[in-house]
Structure formats: structure tokens, C-alpha cells
Design an enzyme around this catalytic site. Structure first.
Site, PDB file in Angstrom:
ATOM      1  CG  ASP A 182      -2.294   0.597   0.925  1.00  0.00           C
ATOM      2  OD1 ASP A 182      -2.328   1.824   0.720  1.00  0.00           O
ATOM      3  OD2 ASP A 182      -3.313  -0.108   0.918  1.00  0.00           O
ATOM      4  CG  HIS A 237      -5.410   3.632   0.753  1.00  0.00           C
ATOM      5  ND1 HIS A 237      -4.997   2.335   0.488  1.00  0.00           N
ATOM      6  CD2 HIS A 237      -6.697   3.682   0.356  1.00  0.00           C
ATOM      7  CE1 HIS A 237      -5.989   1.652  -0.037  1.00  0.00           C
ATOM      8  NE2 HIS A 237      -7.050   2.441  -0.129  1.00  0.00           N
ATOM      9  CG  ASN A 268     -13.734   1.267  -4.625  1.00  0.00           C
ATOM     10  OD1 ASN A 268     -14.005   0.184  -4.123  1.00  0.00           O
ATOM     11  ND2 ASN A 268     -12.723   2.003  -4.209  1.00  0.00           N
ATOM     12  CB  SER A 285      -9.405   0.297  -0.241  1.00  0.00           C
ATOM     13  OG  SER A 285      -8.832   0.467  -1.500  1.00  0.00           O
TER      14      SER A 285
END
Length: 501
Positions: free
Chosen positions: A177, A219, A323, A423
Site C-alpha cells: 500500500d 490509505h 469501486n 480497499s
């Protein structure tokens, strides 16, 4: 079908092999000119890459990084025709631009796709900079100060599971990430700096703390908290609060995850004893990479080699499905790719795939909200959705003190924030797998991965066409009827079963 699915693990959970692998070696990175483009070049999967590298140089390219253990080289060249020139030369099986040659043109076009790309790296709203410490009660799992607002941990029963087990310290989860804030009080007990790495410098591993720390994005820290925020009386609780975390930074400061970064991350996971990886991203610059395009096909093969290598080293890889409210089993209109230049609208079918989520053996995760139904934004698919997990939905009401339907977790600077997306669903599933691997230390990766689906709680398809907000803007059709497979795969992951069965 787009891929050989996770369901194959369920069907053949006991058919496990332990393939031998070669130790990693890497060529040092060289300084690059701003007008050079990046390429992946595939050579032989076993043995030396000497001929491959010689062919790259003969075609006018420079070698940045070699991965002889998977037969992949990362190269640069100022020649837009480099990939077609080097293909077919000695030691070269395939080659393709990894960044759509956008580096050779004007940088101004990058902004056109930036907003689309950032949709996967979900926006996080900070809600607190501190959280009071609560006194633990002997013989019980004391709720963390902010846990009452974590509807997701209750939805998968990880609060009940933690009364039995919070996971084993031997289990290591790689968070591929944007970096983890290792100083966050909820994460500091569990971040293993010795297993952390940065991969955003041309895909060359860099173990300096600055290389794997977050810079422009919250994130990775948010994802890490969902997996393994410590039960220490501060802030929030992770699904597996006792396992260790490795920060594997694959998101650069512009928010991109280029193929060379992801390849570096998967190889690192394979060679550093990582048990499970979480991949809450799609690889840029294409939302969907197509096997019919020689450049994109080369990238698919290169990333697949890295993922396969990690599988041979007993790693389970978990990935977010995306998404865009896309049905990944059927034709899709992609108007956002490439996202590092000027997007071109295209209609794509099963020849194109979301990587890494649709690669063979990767666990693909869709998202649900607090009302236990598909999040309005979540991608789905009869083949692609392996399991589902809480990802949040601002349009569904949570039965929590704050009533917030999104996911609360850690953010850099010691704070906490809300976000939603697949996520956020993926790390819930990753945390459950960390508990399974903790409970059954002798289980190989395919068996542990299969058990995730076998222990999931079935969730039936909603009747008719799904219209989550009544506006028709997010219509979706779930295939599978009572099985719910189209939206939810095998069902909602179950942490309690992970520690009791």
C-alpha cells in the site's frame, strides 16, 4: 471467465505442492532521464537473464532491475518502439510498456486520469487526533475506546474471536500500500521494520524507513489498522490485533501503483516469510489490462509470475475488487484508462482483467455496508467475487453511536478516520486469514485460503435488479440467487470460525 479462481483452491485444497525457488538477486538502479519510458521484459523463468539483459541493451534500453527468480527485467528506453524492437530477440519472451508511454509525452495530460485513479485509494476523513486509554479487565476482551463505532469488526465477529485469539506473533501480514505510520500508538506494537520495504523507486527494494513510511496518503495506515490495530486500550481494534505487519510501499507520491512496484512487493513477500498480503489497489495505468494487447499482455504475465512465485513460497494474496460498480464477469465500458494520460473509452470483455484481483489464486473481495448488503460502489462478479467483507457505505445506516456507515481506522499522526471502499473490505478478509494462519500454523496457503470461503456466512442475492439508493444510478444484478455468489462470493468472512474451527 477472466481467471482461474479462488474457488479452485476450495475444490483442491488438499492438493498442495512445495516448489523450490531461487534466491533473489537484483541489479542496481541507474539514474534515469525524465524522457525515458518504463518497460517490463520477460525472459526465461529459470536460469540466467544474461541474454535478456544483453538484448535489452542492444535494443537501446537500460536495465533498472532484474528478477531472475521470476524471469522479469524492468528496463527504460527513450524509444517508443523499444518493446516491439526487443520482442523476439534472444532471451526475450515478451515485452511491454508498463506506464503506457505517457512519460515520453507531455506531463500535463496526467491530471485527466488522476481523479479516477484516486477512487481506489479511498478518501479518508479524520475524526480524532487522540483516543483515551481504557483500563483492561482481567480475563476479558475490553472494548477499545473507539470500538463502539467499528460496526465492521462486529459484522465479521472479530470482537468475539479476539476473546479466544488475537492471532499468533509468528504470523506476518504484508500491507502492499502507501506505507504504514509505524509510530501510531495502535500500530507501533505490531509493525516489523525488519520486514518492511519501499518499492516505489523504479521497483528496486529500499529498506530504509523513509522508503516505506507514508508520505502523501493515509490509505496504507488505515488498511493496516483494520488488519492489526493492537488491543492496547487505545483507539480502535484490528481483526487480528496480535499479528505482525510489514509495510510494503507500492504507492508512489502521485498515488500510482505501477507494475514494477507491485512486482517488487510480491517478490518481497515471497522471500521475507510473509503469510498473507493485502492489496487494496488496482495496478495502474489501466483499470483493466487486456491480453490481446502485446504491451498489456506482457505486464499481466510479469505480475502473474510474481504472484505465482509468492504462492510457491506459501503466501496468500488478498485483493480489493474495485469501486466502479462493475460486473467483472460481463462486458464493461472503461472510460478512465489509461489514467496517467488521456483516457480512451473502450468496451472490454473477459480478455481484460483487473490486476492483481483477477489473477489466479488471488482472493478477490467485494464490499458490504452496515445493513449487510452490497456497497453501492463495489465491483462484483459471479467468478471474480470470492468473499465479501465490510467496506463501508455512507448510504447505509450503522447501528453505532455515530451512525456512520463507513469504516473507522487508524491514520498517520496518531489519529483515526473514516473511509469506504473495497480497499476497506479487503483488509477485513486479510485479518481473518491472519487468524486462520495463526490457528492452523501447519496449514499450507491453499488450504488456509480455501477455509476462508468454506467458513464464510452465505448471503443471498437481493431480489430483482439491485437499486441501492432508488435513483437508478447504481443499478446492479446479482447472479447466483440464494448462493449470493454474484455479489458476495462464498459470503461474509467469519473471524469467529477462524479461531474455533
Amino acid at each position: 471467465m477472466r481467471r482461474t479462481t479462488f474457488r479452485a483452491f476450495v475444490a483442491a485444497a488438499v492438493a498442495v505442492s512445495a516448489a523450490g525457488v531461487t534466491a533473489a538477486t537484483a541489479a542496481p538502479a541507474v539514474a534515469q532521464d525524465a524522457a525515458e519510458a518504463h518497460f517490463v521484459v520477460l525472459g526465461p523463468q529459470h536460469g540466467s537473464l544474461g541474454r535478456t539483459e544483453a538484448s535489452i541493451r542492444a535494443a537501446g534500453g537500460e536495465v533498472l532491475q532484474s528478477w531472475p527468480q521470476i524471469g522479469v527485467v524492468i528496463a527504460t528506453s527513450a524509444d517508443a518502439e523499444f518493446a516491439s524492437t526487443v520482442r523476439g530477440k534472444p532471451g526475450v519472451a515478451a515485452a511491454g510498456a508498463s506506464r503506457n508511454l505517457a512519460e515520453l509525452g507531455q506531463a500535463a495530460a496526467r491530471a485527466a486520469g488522476a481523479a479516477e485513479q484516486q477512487g481506489m485509494l479511498a478518501k479518508i476523513d479524520a475524526v480524532a487526533t487522540t483516543a483515551a486509554k481504557s483500563a483492561p479487565v482481567a480475563g476479558a476482551v475490553t472494548p477499545e475506546p473507539l470500538e463502539a463505532n467499528q460496526w465492521g469488526v462486529r459484522a465479521i465477529k472479530s470482537d468475539q474471536a479476539n476473546a479466544i485469539s488475537g492471532g499468533n506473533r509468528e504470523v506476518l501480514v504484508g500491507v502492499l500500500d502507501s506505507g504504514i505510520d509505524a509510530a501510531h500508538p495502535d500500530l507501533a506494537p505490531n509493525v516489523d521494520a525488519s520486514k518492511s520495504v519501499g518499492c516505489t523507486n523504479e521497483g528496486v527494494p529500499d529498506t530504509s524507513p523513509a522508503a516505506w513510511a507514508p508520505t502523501t496518503s493515509s490509505h496504507g495506515t488505515h488498511v493496516a489498522g483494520t488488519i492489526a490495530a493492537a488491543r492496547n486500550g487505545i483507539g480502535v481494534a484490528g481483526v487480528a490485533p496480535n499479528v505482525r505487519l510489514a509495510s510494503v510501499k507500492v504507492v508512489d507520491d502521485d498515488g500510482y501503483i505501477y507494475p514494477e512496484y507491485a512486482i517488487c512487493g510480491f517478490v518481497w513477500a515471497a522471500e521475507k516469510g510473509i503469510d498473507v498480503t493485502n492489496n487494496s489497489y488496482f495496478i495502474d495505468p489501466w483499470f483493466l489490462w487486456c491480453k490481446t494487447d502485446p504491451d498489456q499482455s506482457a505486464v499481466i504475465q510479469a505480475v502473474k509470475r510474481a504472484v505465482d512465485y509468492s504462492h510457491r513460497r506459501d503466501v496468500i494474496n488478498v485483493a480489493a475488487l474495485g469501486n466502479s460498480n462493475w460486473d467483472l464477469t460481463h462486458e464493461i465500458t472503461d472510460a478512465g484508462s489509461p489514467n496517467n494520460g488521456t483516457p480512451v473509452e473502450r468496451t472490454v470483455g473477459n480478455e481484460c482483467m483487473d490486476i492483481p484481483a483477477e489473477l489466479p489464486g488471488v482472493v478477490g473481495v467485494s464490499a458490504i455496508g452496515p445493513e449487510t448488503r452490497k456497497s453501492y460502489y463495489s465491483n462484483y462478479g459471479l467468478i471474480e467475487a470470492d468473499v465479501t467483507a465490510p467496506g463501508g457505505d455512507s448510504r447505509q445506516v450503522a447501528g453505532t453511536p455515530d451512525g456512520n456507515g463507513r469504516i473507522l481506522s487508524t491514520i498517520p499522526g496518531g489519529g483515526y478516520g473514516y473511509s469506504q471502499g473495497t480497499s476497506m473490505a479487503s483488509p477485513h478478509a486479510t485479518g481473518v486469514l491472519a487468524l486462520i494462519r495463526s490457528t492452523h500454523r501447519n496449514w499450507p496457503a491453499p488450504l488456509a485460503a480455501a477455509s476462508l470461503g468454506l467458513r464464510a456466512d452465505r448471503l443471498a442475492c437481493p431480489p430483482g435488479v439491485y437499486d441501492p439508493d432508488g435513483t437508478g444510478a447504481w443499478l446492479a444484478t446479482c447472479q447466483g440467487g440464494p448462493s449470493g455468489k454474484g455479489f458476495y462470493g462464498f459470503g461474509v468472512v467469519d473471524a469467529l470460525d477462524a479461531v474455533t474451527r
